[in-house]
Design a protein around this motif. Structure first.
Motif, mmCIF file in Angstrom:
data_model
loop_
_atom_site.group_PDB
_atom_site.id
_atom_site.type_symbol
_atom_site.label_atom_id
_atom_site.label_comp_id
_atom_site.label_asym_id
_atom_site.label_seq_id
_atom_site.Cartn_x
_atom_site.Cartn_y
_atom_site.Cartn_z
ATOM 1 N N SER A 1 1.039 -1.335 -0.063
ATOM 2 C CA SER A 1 0.112 -0.123 -0.129
ATOM 3 C C SER A 1 0.670 1.172 -0.002
ATOM 4 O O SER A 1 2.141 1.237 0.515
ATOM 5 C CB SER A 1 -0.740 0.008 0.986
ATOM 6 O OG SER A 1 -0.164 0.218 2.529
ATOM 7 N N LYS B 1 0.677 5.223 1.028
ATOM 8 C CA LYS B 1 -0.424 6.029 2.175
ATOM 9 C C LYS B 1 0.094 7.453 2.265
ATOM 10 O O LYS B 1 1.339 7.700 1.583
ATOM 11 C CB LYS B 1 -0.085 5.537 3.672
ATOM 12 C CG LYS B 1 -0.478 4.080 3.934
ATOM 13 C CD LYS B 1 -0.167 3.457 5.176
ATOM 14 C CE LYS B 1 -0.564 2.072 5.411
ATOM 15 N NZ LYS B 1 -0.106 1.762 6.550
ATOM 16 N N SER C 1 -3.377 12.268 6.551
ATOM 17 C CA SER C 1 -4.925 12.635 6.481
ATOM 18 C C SER C 1 -4.643 14.147 7.132
ATOM 19 O O SER C 1 -3.940 14.441 8.094
ATOM 20 C CB SER C 1 -5.784 11.627 6.837
ATOM 21 O OG SER C 1 -5.763 11.372 8.234
ATOM 22 N N ARG D 1 -4.106 7.784 5.321
ATOM 23 C CA ARG D 1 -5.190 7.198 4.559
ATOM 24 C C ARG D 1 -4.404 6.483 3.566
ATOM 25 O O ARG D 1 -3.119 6.746 3.055
ATOM 26 C CB ARG D 1 -6.309 8.185 4.053
ATOM 27 C CG ARG D 1 -5.666 9.398 3.127
ATOM 28 C CD ARG D 1 -6.699 10.236 2.797
ATOM 29 N NE ARG D 1 -5.991 11.104 1.987
ATOM 30 C CZ ARG D 1 -6.049 11.104 0.457
ATOM 31 N NH1 ARG D 1 -6.252 10.048 -0.122
ATOM 32 N NH2 ARG D 1 -5.347 12.163 -0.105
ATOM 33 N N HIS D 2 -5.087 5.391 2.802
ATOM 34 C CA HIS D 2 -4.573 4.843 1.702
ATOM 35 C C HIS D 2 -4.607 5.531 0.457
ATOM 36 O O HIS D 2 -5.729 6.266 0.234
ATOM 37 C CB HIS D 2 -5.237 3.367 1.351
ATOM 38 C CG HIS D 2 -4.784 2.472 2.429
ATOM 39 N ND1 HIS D 2 -5.726 2.053 3.514
ATOM 40 C CD2 HIS D 2 -3.741 1.898 2.696
ATOM 41 C CE1 HIS D 2 -5.078 0.969 4.353
ATOM 42 N NE2 HIS D 2 -3.724 0.933 3.607
ATOM 43 N N CYS E 1 -8.091 5.108 -3.648
ATOM 44 C CA CYS E 1 -8.724 5.687 -2.850
ATOM 45 C C CYS E 1 -10.252 5.723 -2.822
ATOM 46 O O CYS E 1 -10.869 5.676 -1.980
ATOM 47 C CB CYS E 1 -8.354 7.007 -2.210
ATOM 48 S SG CYS E 1 -8.373 8.246 -3.489
ATOM 49 N N ASP F 1 -11.768 3.118 -3.952
ATOM 50 C CA ASP F 1 -12.040 1.825 -3.412
ATOM 51 C C ASP F 1 -12.081 1.608 -2.099
ATOM 52 O O ASP F 1 -12.515 0.315 -1.550
ATOM 53 C CB ASP F 1 -11.327 0.778 -4.265
ATOM 54 C CG ASP F 1 -11.178 0.795 -5.686
ATOM 55 O OD1 ASP F 1 -12.526 0.704 -6.483
ATOM 56 O OD2 ASP F 1 -10.222 0.796 -6.388
ATOM 57 N N GLU F 2 -11.771 2.717 -1.431
ATOM 58 C CA GLU F 2 -11.691 2.465 0.207
ATOM 59 C C GLU F 2 -13.235 1.811 0.614
ATOM 60 O O GLU F 2 -14.123 2.236 0.125
ATOM 61 C CB GLU F 2 -11.553 3.740 0.718
ATOM 62 C CG GLU F 2 -11.388 3.693 2.185
ATOM 63 C CD GLU F 2 -9.786 4.414 2.766
ATOM 64 O OE1 GLU F 2 -9.872 4.132 3.842
ATOM 65 O OE2 GLU F 2 -9.692 5.240 1.937
ATOM 66 N N GLY F 3 -12.959 0.891 1.412
ATOM 67 C CA GLY F 3 -13.914 0.345 1.984
ATOM 68 C C GLY F 3 -14.416 -0.974 1.337
ATOM 69 O O GLY F 3 -15.307 -1.395 1.838
#
Length: 120
Positions: A72, A74, A77, A83-84, A103, A105-107
C-alpha cells in the motif's frame, strides 16, 4: 478436518485452507494446503494475505476472495492520521496482473487472514 505437521504452536484463529489458482506460484502451488492466521494485526505491508473483495472479483478465479501480497501507499490525512492512496494486491507469478485499488475503492477490501506457511 486435517492433521497438519508444523513447528508452530497452534492457537485459536488459525485455520487451513486449500488454495486454488496459479497466481501465487511457485511459493504457493495450486492445490496446496496452507496455514493461515486471523486477525491480521499491525502493518500488512509485504505480507501474503487472504483478501475479500467486496466490489470486485479476482480476475483469475472470478471469486470475491484472493490470496496476494499486500502493498500500500499512504498519505497523511487532515486529522493527523493516514489514509490509503493505493493498495496493490500482487501475485508472485509474473503471468498474472496485480489487482490495484485506489482511494475511490476505500472500504471495498477486507483483509481476512495472513499466510503463515504452505504445508507439506
Amino acid at each position: 478436518w486435517v492433521e497438519i505437521d508444523t513447528y508452530r504452536k497452534l492457537r485459536p484463529g488459525m485455520f487451513v485452507l486449500q488454495v486454488q489458482g496459479k497466481s501465487m506460484e511457485p511459493a504457493v502451488p495450486d492445490g496446496s494446503y496452507c496455514l493461515f492466521s486471523t486477525p491480521v494485526t499491525g502493518s500488512k505491508q509485504g505480507r501474503t494475505v487472504i483478501v475479500q473483495l467486496l466490489d470486485k472479483a479476482d480476475p483469475e478465479t472470478g471469486e470475491r476472495y484472493t490470496i496476494k501480497r499486500y502493498e500500500s501507499e499512504k498519505a497523511a490525512s487532515e486529522d493527523g492520521g493516514w489514509r490509503h492512496i493505493k493498495i496493490t494486491l500482487k501475485p508472485n507469478n509474473k503471468d498474472f496482473q496485480p489487482i490495484v485499488l485506489t482511494c475511490e475503492d476505500e472500504g471495498t477490501v477486507q483483509v481476512i487472514a495472513e499466510l503463515l506457511e504452505v504445508l507439506g
